[in-house]
Design a protein around this motif. Structure first.
Motif, short mmCIF file in Angstrom:
data_model
loop_
_atom_site.label_atom_id
_atom_site.label_comp_id
_atom_site.label_asym_id
_atom_site.label_seq_id
_atom_site.Cartn_x
_atom_site.Cartn_y
_atom_site.Cartn_z
N UNK A 27 33.54 51.24 53.06
CA UNK A 27 33.16 50.78 51.73
C UNK A 27 34.39 50.11 51.14
N UNK A 28 34.29 48.80 50.97
CA UNK A 28 35.42 48.01 50.48
C UNK A 28 35.05 47.42 49.13
N UNK A 29 35.93 47.60 48.15
CA UNK A 29 35.67 47.14 46.80
C UNK A 29 36.72 46.12 46.36
N UNK A 30 36.28 45.20 45.52
CA UNK A 30 37.16 44.19 44.96
C UNK A 30 37.11 44.27 43.44
N UNK A 31 38.28 44.32 42.82
CA UNK A 31 38.40 44.21 41.37
C UNK A 31 38.93 42.80 41.13
N UNK A 32 38.07 41.93 40.59
CA UNK A 32 38.43 40.52 40.51
C UNK A 32 39.03 40.13 39.16
N UNK A 33 39.94 40.95 38.67
CA UNK A 33 40.89 40.61 37.61
C UNK A 33 40.36 40.65 36.18
N UNK A 34 41.31 40.39 35.30
CA UNK A 34 41.13 40.45 33.85
C UNK A 34 40.67 41.83 33.42
N UNK A 59 41.85 51.72 33.79
CA UNK A 59 42.13 52.65 34.90
C UNK A 59 41.14 53.81 34.87
N UNK A 60 40.91 54.37 33.69
CA UNK A 60 39.96 55.49 33.56
C UNK A 60 38.55 55.12 33.98
N UNK A 61 38.15 53.89 33.70
CA UNK A 61 36.82 53.42 34.09
C UNK A 61 36.75 53.18 35.60
N UNK A 62 37.82 52.63 36.17
CA UNK A 62 37.79 52.25 37.59
C UNK A 62 38.07 53.40 38.57
N UNK A 63 38.82 54.40 38.16
CA UNK A 63 39.18 55.48 39.09
C UNK A 63 37.99 56.16 39.76
N UNK A 64 36.93 56.52 39.04
CA UNK A 64 35.79 57.15 39.73
C UNK A 64 35.16 56.22 40.78
N UNK A 65 35.17 54.93 40.50
CA UNK A 65 34.63 53.97 41.47
C UNK A 65 35.58 53.85 42.66
N UNK A 66 36.88 53.85 42.40
CA UNK A 66 37.88 53.74 43.46
C UNK A 66 37.75 54.89 44.46
N UNK A 67 37.47 56.06 43.97
CA UNK A 67 37.38 57.24 44.83
C UNK A 67 36.26 57.13 45.86
N UNK A 68 35.30 56.25 45.64
CA UNK A 68 34.19 56.07 46.57
C UNK A 68 34.48 54.98 47.62
N UNK A 69 35.60 54.30 47.48
CA UNK A 69 35.90 53.16 48.34
C UNK A 69 36.97 53.52 49.37
N UNK A 70 36.76 53.05 50.60
CA UNK A 70 37.78 53.23 51.63
C UNK A 70 38.98 52.31 51.37
N UNK A 96 45.18 52.63 40.18
CA UNK A 96 43.98 53.06 40.89
C UNK A 96 44.20 53.17 42.40
N UNK A 97 45.38 52.79 42.86
CA UNK A 97 45.69 52.93 44.28
C UNK A 97 45.10 51.82 45.14
N UNK A 98 45.26 50.58 44.68
CA UNK A 98 44.73 49.45 45.44
C UNK A 98 45.42 49.33 46.79
N UNK A 99 44.70 48.81 47.76
CA UNK A 99 45.23 48.57 49.09
C UNK A 99 46.29 47.48 49.00
N UNK A 100 47.42 47.69 49.62
CA UNK A 100 48.52 46.72 49.54
C UNK A 100 48.66 45.94 50.84
#
Length: 168
Positions: A27-34, A59-70, A96-100
């Motif tokens: 499960x790959x997620x993209x946060x496309x800015x702003x 960050x608070x809104x995105x963290x629960x979604x991030x936890x579901x993404x590989x 949120x621990x984005x992939x680097x």
């Protein structure tokens, strides 16, 4: 049932979800800015002019979604919103621990990412639509062709998907 993705009560998953879970595709997620509005142009219709408060809320809104993404990838957006160097999108991506990538940055203005054999070309800004209503679709088609032809001209694989969020 699959402990990671249990079946909904009283029913089965739709066929497309069954195929995904059988293959266990990432499960790959993209946060496309702003991720923040910022404080620009004497704007008055925002709930807070404090950019750190805006970023921490994002960050608070995105963290629960991030936890579901590989994997989680993040782009940088509009300078007026996220700062000259996209520092607020970078802050959110780091939190949120984005992939680097090899640069150790958590966000980028332009991403080329392989996901399950599919090449994604992701950036925040896209082509301008033009002035004339009868040409609105032309800009998008021309932009897509240009992205693909540039890759082919460089001997590289063109993307399977091109993602852009908006234009100014």
């Amino acid at each position: 049932t699959n402990e990671v993705n249990p079946l909904p009560e009283g029913g089965n998953k739709p066929p497309h979800q069954q195929r995904i879970f059988k293959q266990r595709l990432p499960i790959v997620c993209f946060d496309n800015a702003d991720g923040v509005e910022g404080d620009h142009d004497n704007i008055f219709g925002i709930w807070s002019k404090n950019i750190m408060e805006q970023a921490d809320t994002a960050v608070g809104v995105l963290l629960p979604k991030r936890q579901k993404c590989d994997r989680w990838y993040a782009t940088r957006g509009t300078v007026n919103h996220v700062g000259e160097m996209g520092q607020w999108d970078e802050y959110i991506a780091k939190e949120v621990g984005a992939t680097t990538d090899s640069s150790n940055e958590f966000s980028s203005y332009h991403l080329k990412v392989h996901v399950s054999g599919t090449l994604w070309d992701v950036s925040h800004h896209g082509p301008r639509p033009g002035k004339y209503i009868h040409k609105y679709g032309d800009a998008v088609r021309t932009f897509g062709k240009d992205v693909c032809l540039r890759q082919l001209a460089q001997g590289k694989r063109p993307p399977d998907l091109i993602v852009r969020s908006h234009v100014h």
